[in-house]
Design a protein around this motif. Structure first.
Motif, PDB file in Angstrom:
ATOM      1  N   GLY A  51       0.787  -1.223   0.000  1.00 30.32           N
ATOM      2  CA  GLY A  51       0.000   0.000   0.000  1.00 30.32           C
ATOM      3  C   GLY A  51       0.816   1.268   0.000  1.00 30.32           C
ATOM      4  O   GLY A  51       0.251   2.370  -0.004  1.00 30.32           O
ATOM      5  N   ALA A  52       2.151   1.174  -0.011  1.00 30.04           N
ATOM      6  CA  ALA A  52       3.001   2.366   0.015  1.00 30.04           C
ATOM      7  C   ALA A  52       2.839   3.201  -1.248  1.00 30.04           C
ATOM      8  O   ALA A  52       2.950   4.429  -1.214  1.00 30.04           O
ATOM      9  N   PHE A  53       2.552   2.561  -2.372  1.00 31.69           N
ATOM     10  CA  PHE A  53       2.389   3.273  -3.640  1.00 31.69           C
ATOM     11  C   PHE A  53       1.169   4.186  -3.593  1.00 31.69           C
ATOM     12  O   PHE A  53       1.244   5.356  -3.980  1.00 31.69           O
ATOM     13  N   SER A  54       0.045   3.686  -3.127  1.00 33.72           N
ATOM     14  CA  SER A  54      -1.186   4.483  -3.084  1.00 33.72           C
ATOM     15  C   SER A  54      -1.179   5.499  -1.952  1.00 33.72           C
ATOM     16  O   SER A  54      -1.979   6.444  -1.968  1.00 33.72           O
ATOM     17  N   LYS A  55      -0.299   5.343  -0.971  1.00 32.50           N
ATOM     18  CA  LYS A  55      -0.213   6.287   0.140  1.00 32.50           C
ATOM     19  C   LYS A  55       0.793   7.399  -0.106  1.00 32.50           C
ATOM     20  O   LYS A  55       0.993   8.249   0.767  1.00 32.50           O
ATOM     21  N   ALA A  56       1.464   7.395  -1.263  1.00 31.05           N
ATOM     22  CA  ALA A  56       2.506   8.381  -1.579  1.00 31.05           C
ATOM     23  C   ALA A  56       3.581   8.387  -0.496  1.00 31.05           C
ATOM     24  O   ALA A  56       4.013   9.432  -0.006  1.00 31.05           O
ATOM     25  N   SER A  57       4.029   7.193  -0.131  1.00 30.20           N
ATOM     26  CA  SER A  57       5.034   7.039   0.918  1.00 30.20           C
ATOM     27  C   SER A  57       6.431   7.334   0.374  1.00 30.20           C
ATOM     28  O   SER A  57       6.656   7.382  -0.839  1.00 30.20           O
ATOM     29  N   ILE A  58       7.368   7.529   1.299  1.00 27.33           N
ATOM     30  CA  ILE A  58       8.761   7.702   0.877  1.00 27.33           C
ATOM     31  C   ILE A  58       9.306   6.412   0.283  1.00 27.33           C
ATOM     32  O   ILE A  58      10.329   6.428  -0.400  1.00 27.33           O
ATOM     33  N   PHE A  59       8.641   5.286   0.556  1.00 25.87           N
ATOM     34  CA  PHE A  59       8.971   4.002  -0.060  1.00 25.87           C
ATOM     35  C   PHE A  59       7.972   3.656  -1.154  1.00 25.87           C
ATOM     36  O   PHE A  59       7.696   2.480  -1.406  1.00 25.87           O
ATOM     37  N   ALA A  60       7.425   4.662  -1.829  1.00 27.28           N
ATOM     38  CA  ALA A  60       6.369   4.433  -2.817  1.00 27.28           C
ATOM     39  C   ALA A  60       6.830   3.559  -3.978  1.00 27.28           C
ATOM     40  O   ALA A  60       6.038   2.857  -4.593  1.00 27.28           O
ATOM     41  N   LEU A  61       8.121   3.618  -4.306  1.00 24.67           N
ATOM     42  CA  LEU A  61       8.663   2.771  -5.370  1.00 24.67           C
ATOM     43  C   LEU A  61       9.286   1.501  -4.818  1.00 24.67           C
ATOM     44  O   LEU A  61       9.493   0.537  -5.552  1.00 24.67           O
ATOM     45  N   GLY A  62       9.615   1.513  -3.523  1.00 21.85           N
ATOM     46  CA  GLY A  62      10.115   0.323  -2.858  1.00 21.85           C
ATOM     47  C   GLY A  62      11.322  -0.294  -3.530  1.00 21.85           C
ATOM     48  O   GLY A  62      12.230   0.407  -3.997  1.00 21.85           O
ATOM     49  N   ILE A  63      11.283  -1.600  -3.624  1.00 22.57           N
ATOM     50  CA  ILE A  63      12.400  -2.358  -4.162  1.00 22.57           C
ATOM     51  C   ILE A  63      12.218  -2.655  -5.646  1.00 22.57           C
ATOM     52  O   ILE A  63      13.102  -3.251  -6.280  1.00 22.57           O
ATOM     53  N   MET A  64      11.101  -2.226  -6.241  1.00 22.16           N
ATOM     54  CA  MET A  64      10.782  -2.609  -7.603  1.00 22.16           C
ATOM     55  C   MET A  64      11.780  -2.094  -8.643  1.00 22.16           C
ATOM     56  O   MET A  64      12.079  -2.808  -9.610  1.00 22.16           O
ATOM     57  N   PRO A  65      12.337  -0.859  -8.516  1.00 25.27           N
ATOM     58  CA  PRO A  65      13.375  -0.465  -9.486  1.00 25.27           C
ATOM     59  C   PRO A  65      14.586  -1.388  -9.467  1.00 25.27           C
ATOM     60  O   PRO A  65      15.195  -1.646 -10.518  1.00 25.27           O
ATOM     61  N   TYR A  66      14.933  -1.901  -8.296  1.00 22.89           N
ATOM     62  CA  TYR A  66      16.045  -2.843  -8.206  1.00 22.89           C
ATOM     63  C   TYR A  66      15.694  -4.153  -8.918  1.00 22.89           C
ATOM     64  O   TYR A  66      16.544  -4.743  -9.593  1.00 22.89           O
ATOM     65  N   ILE A  67      14.447  -4.588  -8.790  1.00 16.42           N
ATOM     66  CA  ILE A  67      14.004  -5.789  -9.485  1.00 16.42           C
ATOM     67  C   ILE A  67      14.091  -5.582 -10.997  1.00 16.42           C
ATOM     68  O   ILE A  67      14.571  -6.453 -11.741  1.00 16.42           O
ATOM     69  N   SER A  68      13.643  -4.415 -11.465  1.00 16.96           N
ATOM     70  CA  SER A  68      13.705  -4.119 -12.903  1.00 16.96           C
ATOM     71  C   SER A  68      15.144  -4.102 -13.394  1.00 16.96           C
ATOM     72  O   SER A  68      15.458  -4.643 -14.468  1.00 16.96           O
ATOM     73  N   ALA A  69      16.047  -3.482 -12.625  1.00 11.13           N
ATOM     74  CA  ALA A  69      17.453  -3.429 -13.015  1.00 11.13           C
ATOM     75  C   ALA A  69      18.073  -4.822 -13.018  1.00 11.13           C
ATOM     76  O   ALA A  69      18.861  -5.158 -13.908  1.00 11.13           O
ATOM     77  N   SER A  70      17.714  -5.650 -12.050  1.00 10.79           N
ATOM     78  CA  SER A  70      18.253  -7.012 -11.984  1.00 10.79           C
ATOM     79  C   SER A  70      17.805  -7.838 -13.181  1.00 10.79           C
ATOM     80  O   SER A  70      18.597  -8.598 -13.754  1.00 10.79           O
ATOM     81  N   ILE A  71      16.538  -7.691 -13.574  1.00  4.56           N
ATOM     82  CA  ILE A  71      16.040  -8.421 -14.745  1.00  4.56           C
ATOM     83  C   ILE A  71      16.773  -7.959 -16.001  1.00  4.56           C
ATOM     84  O   ILE A  71      17.143  -8.774 -16.864  1.00  4.56           O
ATOM     85  N   ALA A  72      16.996  -6.636 -16.118  1.00  5.03           N
ATOM     86  CA  ALA A  72      17.704  -6.109 -17.284  1.00  5.03           C
ATOM     87  C   ALA A  72      19.130  -6.656 -17.358  1.00  5.03           C
ATOM     88  O   ALA A  72      19.601  -7.064 -18.438  1.00  5.03           O
TER      89      ALA A  72
END
Length: 439
Positions: free
Chosen positions: A64-85
């Motif tokens: 729910g951090a994404f919908s709450k505009a949290s400081i962790f709104a992006l979380g770990i997902m950019p790291y997941i995207s970079a790892s897949i790339a």
């Protein structure tokens, strides 16, 4: 119950294991606290975000951090995207392939490149998130100042989440990155169960109980899908080293029924917006395009689920093909003196492994597609959308996979200390076995 209590006593009797569990809980607490902190300059009372589709899946991963505009709104997902790339680049570019084969030094360089790429991905996603997701009426400061400050805060939040994941892996229990995603998913389970119970009311208690029973069997099915393997026997030739005869034993090569994991569902979900987007371009001029747009706007329609299932099956074969290399497996077996009984080493071995892999991938892909569309079926049966998400899909598979991996690590500590707590309450399939060869 006594066995369960004894197991917990044995777990906390090991100093190192107790310390790792407490460290994991501490890091998880830090992540959940950060997920509740709203970005500076945002009025949370004026936020009315209800992400759907791929963004809804992202919000589920982040608790729910994404919908709450949290400081962790992006979380770990950019790291997941970079790892897949980076993983895809190691299959396509000789430079990255060379680094992967350099051992520990090569892996460190790949990890460093992944971290740098993560910062770039996070910066792009942060700007997109701020400009397209946060409404103007929810801002307390100027939009330009908010964009600049949020860019640095969201990037720092993702780097901190990445650091937490690495700390959990080094100092805690389980894979840290997967653990953070799993905690984000599990954090929404109590609220989903409570919401489903309220929707059923006092007159629907029996239906609610049946839903919980159904959820239990769905979880068991996900465990079977995650752990199922096809074991290929491998015979090693005897070798004389000095005065000793080494080898001659039979081992097994485990090929997983679902070697692709949850990646096919994620890839397929990322493409499901295309039919709606393309049909929307021609909806005003064509009745057919308008009907296609309406059919793919909801994830419960049969058209959506049919295309979704086909994409999952296709991506399962694709991801299995790039993650499991029969030629490399055959070469490694040949160098170590191993062979499959009745199959010649070399090309015939790789062809045999490839044939077996193709035969088990099809039913695995079909089962994965069924698990992926179960939430839509649960929603059609009258369950709330929040509760229906836990009946399948990426959320369920991630939870099952992370829990099994963590349980295996805990059991390994108990076995090293000669405790039998978990072994008495049930054997964990997939644990390190002396009769199994890592693929």
């Amino acid at each position: 119950m006594n066995r369960l209590i004894t197991t917990f006593k044995n777990i906390f009797a090991i100093d190192e294991l107790r310390g790792r569990i407490l460290n994991t809980l501490l890091f998880i607490t830090a992540f959940r606290l950060g997920s509740a902190i709203v970005l500076p300059g945002v009025d949370p009372n004026k936020l009315n975000l209800n992400p759907q589709g791929l963004l809804g899946l992202l919000d589920t991963f982040l608790g729910g951090a994404f919908s709450k505009a949290s400081i962790f709104a992006l979380g770990i997902m950019p790291y997941i995207s970079a790892s897949i790339a980076i993983q895809l680049l190691t299959l396509a570019l000789p430079y990255f392939q060379k680094m992967q084969k350099e051992g520990e030094s090569g892996r460190k360089r790949l990890n460093q490149i992944t971290r740098v790429l993560t910062i770039g991905v996070t910066a792009v996603q942060a700007i997109t998130y701020v400009r397209t997701t946060i409404p103007q009426e929810a801002l307390l400061i100027d939009r330009g100042l908010f964009t600049i400050s949020s860019l640095f805060i969201l990037t720092a939040g993702t780097i901190f989440c990445m650091w937490l994941g690495e700390r959990i892996t080094d100092k805690g229990i389980g894979n840290g990155i997967s653990m953070i995603i799993m905690i984000g998913i599990v954090s929404r389970l109590p609220g989903a169960i409570y919401g489903e119970a309220l929707s059923r009311g006092t007159g629907g208690s029996l239906i609610f109980v049946l839903e919980l029973v159904g959820l239990f069997f769905v979880i068991m099915g996900a465990v079977v899908l995650t752990q199922a393997v096809r074991r290929i026997p491998i015979q090693y030739a005897k070798q004389v080293i000095g005065n000793k005869v080494v080898g001659g034993q039979r081992q097994y090569l485990p090929l997983k029924l679902n070697a692709a994991g949850v990646m096919p569902i994620i890839f397929a979900q990322a493409l499901m917006f295309i039919p709606t987007y393309v049909a929307g371009l021609f909806a005003e001029k064509s009745d057919f395009a308008a009907s296609v747009q309406n059919a793919f706007q909801s994830y419960t329609t049969w058209q959506y689920n049919l295309l979704f299932s086909l994409l999952i099956i296709i991506f399962t074969f694709f991801y299995t093909a790039i993650s499991v290399n029969p030629v490399q497996i055959a070469d490694d077996m040949k160098r170590s003196g191993g062979f499959i009984p009745g199959v010649k080493p070399g090309i015939q071995t790789s062809e045999y492994i490839g044939t077996v892999l193709d035969r088990i991938t099809l039913p695995g892909a079909a089962m994965l597609a069924i698990v992926a569309i179960l939430p839509a079926m649960a929603n059609l049966l009258g369950m709330t959308s929040g509760f229906a998400q836990f009946f399948g899909g990426t959320s369920l598979l991630i939870m099952v996979g992370v829990v099994l991996d963590t349980l295996q690590q805990v059991e390994s500590y108990l076995l090293m200390r000669r405790y039998e707590g978990l072994m008495k309450s049930g054997r964990v399939q997939g644990r390190a076995n002396s009769e199994t060869v890592a693929a």
